[in-house]
Write an enzyme that holds these catalytic residues in place. Structure first.
Site: not given
Length: 308
Positions: A40-41, A67, A69, A82, A150, A186
C-alpha cells in the site's frame, strides 16, 4: 485509501503482527486460496508513502505488487501523492509560508520538487521527493514490479484518465505483456473507472468501495475488481462478487484494504479475497502462505526500516 502510516506507531503494530504470525501462518497453510499481496503506497510501514524509497522497500522484501496514487499539478504534470493537499507528507508549510492553500493542484511541479517528502516519516528519509509518474514508473520497471494504480480524486482533474494512459504508453506499460500481467487501474470514482475502461478496454480496472450486491451487475460492465475496505467485507459478499463476470469475461475479483496484521489477513483470505492491500506486505504475505521469491535483480542498497 485513508490509512496513514505513522512511523511512531509502526513498530508497535508490526510487533503485534509478528506475534500473531506463527498461528496465522499455520491456518493459512491449510487454505487453498493464496491472495495477492499488494504494498500500500509502497511498503509504507517501512518508508514514506508513495516515494521511490517505499517502492524500493517493497522490492527489498520481495513484494511484486505496489499500489500508488496519481494526481496532477497546477501546470499539468502527474505526480504520486495520496492526499489532495501537500502538508501532511511534505514540508510545504515551511518552504512556502506565505501560501494560503496546500492543494496539490495549486502548486507547479517545480515548486513540488522543492519539498521534502521523507522527513515527516523519519530523519533517515530526509530529502525524499514527491515523484512524478514517469519517475515512479521507471523505478517500478527497474525493480520488475507490478502496479495497482489509483486515480486519486479524479473529479478534481478532468481528463486525468486519458493523460495517465498516455504517460503509461510512453513508459512502455500499455503493451500486451504489461496490460495482461502487470497493471491494474482503480478509483473510488465509478465514472473514472468507466472512462478508463472506455479509453482502453484491454486494461484491467478496479472499483474502490463496497457497492450493494444488487448493484454489482452494473459495475461488472466496466470493471474487473470490486475492492472494499476489509471492515465491510464478508464471505457472502465475496461470493456475490465472484458470482459475476467482469468487463473481461472473467469472474470479478476482490482486493481488500488496508489489512495490517496477520490474523486479519488470514480472516479475509478465508473469505476468499483475491488480493490484500497492506502497509506491511512482508507480514501479510507470510501470513497467507506465500513464500518470498528471490529478489528481482534490483541493484539498489536495501532501504533500512524506520520501524525496525
Amino acid at each position: 485509501m485513508h490509512i496513514r502510516s505513522v512511523a511512531a506507531a509502526s513498530g508497535i503494530l508490526l510487533g503485534a503482527s509478528v506475534l500473531l504470525l506463527p498461528a496465522a501462518s499455520a491456518q493459512a497453510a491449510d487454505h487453498p486460496h493464496r491472495p495477492v499481496t499488494v504494498a500500500h503506497r509502497g511498503a509504507s510501514a517501512y518508508a514514506p508513502e508513495n516515494t521511490l524509497a517505499a517502492v524500493d522497500a517493497a522490492a527489498d522484501r520481495d513484494i511484486d505488487w505496489v499500489e500508488n496514487d496519481v494526481q496532477r499539478t497546477k501546470d499539468g504534470k502527474l505526480v504520486i501523492i495520496h492526499d489532495t493537499t501537500l502538508n501532511r507528507t511534505t514540508n510545504v508549510e515551511e518552504v512556502f509560508p506565505d501560501r494560503t492553500s496546500w492543494k496539490v493542484s495549486e502548486f507547479t511541479l517545480k515548486e513540488i520538487k522543492r519539498l521534502d517528502a521523507g522527513s515527516w516519516f523519519s530523519p533517515e528519509f530526509a530529502g525524499e521527493r514527491v515523484p512524478t509518474l514517469a519517475q515512479y514508473m521507471n523505478r517500478v520497471s527497474r525493480n520488475h514490479q507490478k502496479l495497482l494504480m489509483e486515480l486519486k480524486a479524479p473529479e478534481l482533474y478532468p481528463g486525468i484518465e486519458r493523460q495517465t494512459l498516455n504517460e503509461l504508453r510512453r513508459q512502455g506499460w500499455l503493451d500486451r505483456q504489461h496490460v495482461k500481467h502487470r497493471l491494474i487501474i482503480q478509483s473510488f470514482s465509478a465514472d473514472s473507472v468507466k472512462t478508463t475502461h472506455e479509453l482502453r478496454p484491454d486494461v484491467k480496472t478496479g472499483f474502490l468501495g463496497t457497492p450493494a450486491v444488487a448493484d454489482l451487475p452494473k459495475y461488472a460492465k466496466f470493471t474487473d475488481q470490486i475492492n472494499p475496505s476489509h471492515t465491510t467485507v464478508s464471505s457472502d459478499y465475496v461470493a456475490a462478487v465472484h458470482a459475476l463476470r467482469g468487463a473481461h469475461g472473467r469472474p470479478l475479483e476482490v482486493y481488500t484494504w488496508t489489512v495490517n496484521d496477520a490474523a486479519k489477513a488470514v480472516k479475509v483470505a478465508d473469505m476468499g479475497v483475491d488480493g490484500i492491500i497492506t502497509n506491511y506486505p512482508d507480514v501479510i504475505r507470510d501470513a497467507v502462505g506465500h513464500k518470498a521469491k528471490p529478489a528481482a535483480g534490483r541493484n539498489a542498497v536495501p532501504t533500512a526500516s524506520a520501524a525496525a
